[in-house]
Design a protein around this motif. Structure first.
Motif, PDB file in Angstrom:
ATOM      1  N   THR A  78       0.812  -1.221   0.000  1.00  0.00           N
ATOM      2  CA  THR A  78       0.000   0.000   0.000  1.00  0.00           C
ATOM      3  C   THR A  78       0.844   1.270   0.000  1.00  0.00           C
ATOM      4  OG1 THR A  78      -0.130  -0.269   2.397  1.00  0.00           O
ATOM      5  CG2 THR A  78      -1.999  -1.066   1.111  1.00  0.00           C
TER       6      THR A  78
ATOM      7  N   ASN B 195       0.262   0.153 -14.064  1.00  0.00           N
ATOM      8  CA  ASN B 195      -0.596   0.964 -13.202  1.00  0.00           C
ATOM      9  C   ASN B 195       0.111   1.096 -11.858  1.00  0.00           C
ATOM     10  OD1 ASN B 195      -2.925   2.363 -12.583  1.00  0.00           O
ATOM     11  ND2 ASN B 195      -4.056   0.532 -11.985  1.00  0.00           N
ATOM     12  N   SER B 196       1.157   1.927 -11.832  1.00  0.00           N
ATOM     13  CA  SER B 196       2.133   1.895 -10.738  1.00  0.00           C
ATOM     14  C   SER B 196       1.761   2.834  -9.607  1.00  0.00           C
ATOM     15  CB  SER B 196       3.522   2.231 -11.294  1.00  0.00           C
ATOM     16  OG  SER B 196       3.447   3.346 -12.151  1.00  0.00           O
ATOM     17  N   LEU B 197       0.786   2.420  -8.811  1.00  0.00           N
ATOM     18  CA  LEU B 197       0.243   3.273  -7.755  1.00  0.00           C
ATOM     19  C   LEU B 197       1.238   3.529  -6.624  1.00  0.00           C
ATOM     20  CD1 LEU B 197      -3.264   1.573  -7.425  1.00  0.00           C
ATOM     21  CD2 LEU B 197      -2.710   3.666  -8.675  1.00  0.00           C
ATOM     22  N   VAL B 198       2.029   2.508  -6.285  1.00  0.00           N
ATOM     23  CA  VAL B 198       2.954   2.670  -5.161  1.00  0.00           C
ATOM     24  C   VAL B 198       4.080   3.639  -5.536  1.00  0.00           C
ATOM     25  CG1 VAL B 198       4.519   1.489  -3.572  1.00  0.00           C
ATOM     26  CG2 VAL B 198       2.412   0.352  -4.310  1.00  0.00           C
TER      27      VAL B 198
ATOM     28  N   GLU C 113       4.064   5.927  -7.821  1.00  0.00           N
ATOM     29  CA  GLU C 113       3.547   7.284  -7.981  1.00  0.00           C
ATOM     30  C   GLU C 113       3.193   7.897  -6.628  1.00  0.00           C
ATOM     31  OE1 GLU C 113       0.429   7.563 -10.981  1.00  0.00           O
ATOM     32  OE2 GLU C 113       1.478   6.052 -12.176  1.00  0.00           O
TER      33      GLU C 113
ATOM     34  N   GLU D  17       5.641  -3.277 -10.017  1.00  0.00           N
ATOM     35  CA  GLU D  17       4.193  -3.351  -9.818  1.00  0.00           C
ATOM     36  C   GLU D  17       3.404  -3.215 -11.112  1.00  0.00           C
ATOM     37  OE1 GLU D  17       2.719   0.013  -7.660  1.00  0.00           O
ATOM     38  OE2 GLU D  17       4.457   1.228  -8.175  1.00  0.00           O
TER      39      GLU D  17
ATOM     40  N   ARG E 253       2.839  10.463 -12.656  1.00  0.00           N
ATOM     41  CA  ARG E 253       1.860   9.754 -13.457  1.00  0.00           C
ATOM     42  C   ARG E 253       2.078  10.115 -14.924  1.00  0.00           C
ATOM     43  NH1 ARG E 253      -4.482  10.387 -14.259  1.00  0.00           N
ATOM     44  NH2 ARG E 253      -3.787  12.439 -14.901  1.00  0.00           N
TER      45      ARG E 253
END
Lengths: 457, 103
Positions: free
Chosen positions: A153, A186-189, A191, A183, A198
């Motif tokens: 997360t 869609n590299s949420l961590v 970013e 990841e 983004r």
């Protein structure tokens, strides 16, 4: 996970615990994501004697992963014995096809005899669920600890340095000297932790894909294949992706066919929906017979980073590296569509650099910089740089390439082979006129030939 | 114009999504950052970029999309599609969400 009831002082308190006491501070490196890049990194580090924890948010490696269909294996083959890998078919034929929206097709097909010989130019169709699971298993056998159903997360920081990850598990903080961010697109961590920005909307494509079940003989007959031979068809033009910039694809697996389209999110945002685009491609008279009678067994979608070298984020940070799709490592030159090989290559170089840095007792960006340097000198970044011009150039010339050219080719073919009582000379002249007119006269044709010369160089 | 008939039968998004396996995470991993931005938005890019009919805007409603997160293929396109960067996206928790069998 195990549910255990603690009876202390008469109080029953069920708590969720991980089966292993704690992963905190127990590993040299934590890899976020068990895809191709992450697994390659984990495997490389384990082979160099590191204790590696690989976290996967899906129930098994591969369950969240989607790609077009061809795995390129030059580096994977160096890391593992792929004889036992769940490969579908080797690519025996590449076919490039231009479709107009009027049902025209002009194609060029190549089947070099050399591709029939091992190792088949290191090009195989695969299905990611099966392949990624197998590949991760090789890493586990090399000593990597794989934990699934665990979502990272965020990143733990000490000062500016990354010192571990937070997960959605109870007591889910895991400190480790290095974190490998694998990841995906869609590299949420990455970013969220400001390791990358983004990507811009025009640097990202959306892909939708369907897998059609067909029996093996039908596929062999329909695509003229035998044994483990397979076909990789790429499609361009308005008949492939309508008003958008992108393309379509058809790949043969053993007992199924993968069909899909990839085009800019920009075009989808302008109103051309992924579903309608896929429908039109699958309905094109050049494509529909290839999947006729097939039963849909899976619909999937994914974003594809297509920003090229200019859109690559910083690969190395204090205590962290970024690899694979998360680092934007996808090549689309029109002719070459690659990503899997680049993911594995990046994971390999990252793993090597981390092992060397930790051997010196370091994990700062300077110590990890060998990863960025090695990747920069590899085919990965060299190819991205070489084709950096491509996306912008085709976008600027879309009308000609996607609409006018496919139609002009069809008209020229019709004219050139026309059976009537006019002479071949007349037909040849008329055919040439169609092409020259579409290209904007002789001068326009020369200009375009010059602009796109690098596609084949 | 070609006379060839399309050979692929009509297929709905429901047919397509029926082929996909999911594990319900029990809560939405998607949301909007600021509903006021959606209320003012007239272009609704989220609805046109999503391949899985997750985002729908009721033409007679307040303009804020309803979110069928259970359909989500976790492709991430909506994050990029929204020109106002107003999509809230987190990974579904503990193994939830889409489970691809082919990929």
């Amino acid at each position: 996970m195990s549910r255990e009831a603690t009876t202390a002082g008469g109080l029953q308190r069920p708590t969720l615990r991980t089966e292993t006491p704690s992963y905190d501070d127990a590993f040299d490196a934590v890899v976020v994501g068990a895809g191709l890049a992450g697994t390659a990194a984990a495997l490389t580090m384990a082979r160099d004697g590191l204790d590696v924890l690989m976290l996967e948010r899906g129930p098994a490696p591969g369950t969240k992963n989607v790609f077009g269909g061809v795995l390129y294996t030059p580096t994977i083959r160096e890391l593992v014995d792929i004889d036992g890998a769940p490969l579908e078919r080797y690519v025996a034929e590449k076919r490039f096809s231009i479709l107009s929206s009027d049902g025209d097709e002009t194609a060029i097909s190549m089947r070099p005899g050399a591709w029939r010989d091992e190792p088949h130019n290191d090009s195989y169709t695969v299905l990611r669920r099966r392949f990624d699971e197998w590949f991760a298993k090789q890493a586990v056998e090399a000593g990597v600890t794989l934990v699934t159903e665990t979502t990272v997360t965020g990143l733990l920081r000490d000062g500016g340095a990354v010192v571990g990850v937070t997960t959605d598990r109870p007591d889910g903080e895991i400190h480790a000297p290095v974190v490998v961010l694998a990841e995906g697109a869609n590299s949420l961590v990455s970013e969220g932790a400001e390791l990358k920005e983004r990507p811009e909307r025009d640097a990202v494509a959306v892909s939708v894909k369907e897998v059609f079940k067909l029996d093996r003989d039908t596929i062999d007959d329909r695509f003229r294949l035998d044994g483990d031979a397979g076909a990789a068809y790429q499609y361009f033009g308005e008949g492939a992706v309508g008003e958008a910039v992108g393309g379509g694809f058809v790949y043969t697996n053993k007992r199924s066919v993968s069909v899909g389209v990839v085009y800019r999110v920009e075009d989808a945002a302008a109103g051309q929906t992924p579903e309608a685009t896929l429908d039109a491609f699958e309905s094109h008279p050049a494509v529909a017979p290839l999947v006729r009678g097939g039963r849909r067994i899976e619909y999937s979608a994914h974003v594809v980073p297509e920003g090229g070298a200019r859109a690559m984020p910083d690969l190395v940070h204090d205590g962290a590296v970024v690899v694979g799709d998360a680092a934007g490592l996808v090549l689309n030159s029109g002719v070459h569509l690659e990503g899997t090989n680049m993911a594995v290559e990046s994971g390999y170089h990252a793993g090597k650099a981390i092992a060397a840095a930790l051997a010196d007792g370091r994990s700062d960006a300077e110590a990890l910089a060998a990863y960025a340097r090695d990747l920069d000198q590899s085919f990965v970044v060299e190819n991205l740089r070489h084709y950096d011009w491509f996306q912008r150039t085709i976008a600027a010339d879309r009308q000609f390439l996607f609409e006018d050219l496919p139609r002009a080719l069809a008209s020229a073919e019709t004219e050139y082979f026309k059976m009537d009582r006019a002479s071949k000379d007349e037909h040849t002249g008329a055919a040439r006129d169609h092409l020259v007119a579409a290209a904007g006269g002789w001068f326009g044709a020369a200009k375009r030939a010059w602009r796109f010369r690098r596609m084949l160089s | 114009m070609s006379t060839a008939q399309p050979h692929v039968p009509d297929v709905s998004i429901e047919d397509r999504l029926y082929t996909v396996k999911y594990r319900d995470a029990g809560e939405s991993h998607l949301g909007v950052e600021n509903p006021d931005v959606c209320a003012d938005c007239t272009t609704n890019e989220c609805t046109s970029v999503c391949p899985a009919a997750v985002w729908t805007v009721d033409p007679d409603g307040d303009g804020v999309p309803s979110i069928a997160y259970e359909n989500c293929l976790e492709c991430g396109t909506c994050r990029y599609g929204c020109p106002y960067d107003n999509v809230e996206w987190s990974y579904p928790k503990t193994g939830g969400g889409v489970v691809f069998k082919q990929g």
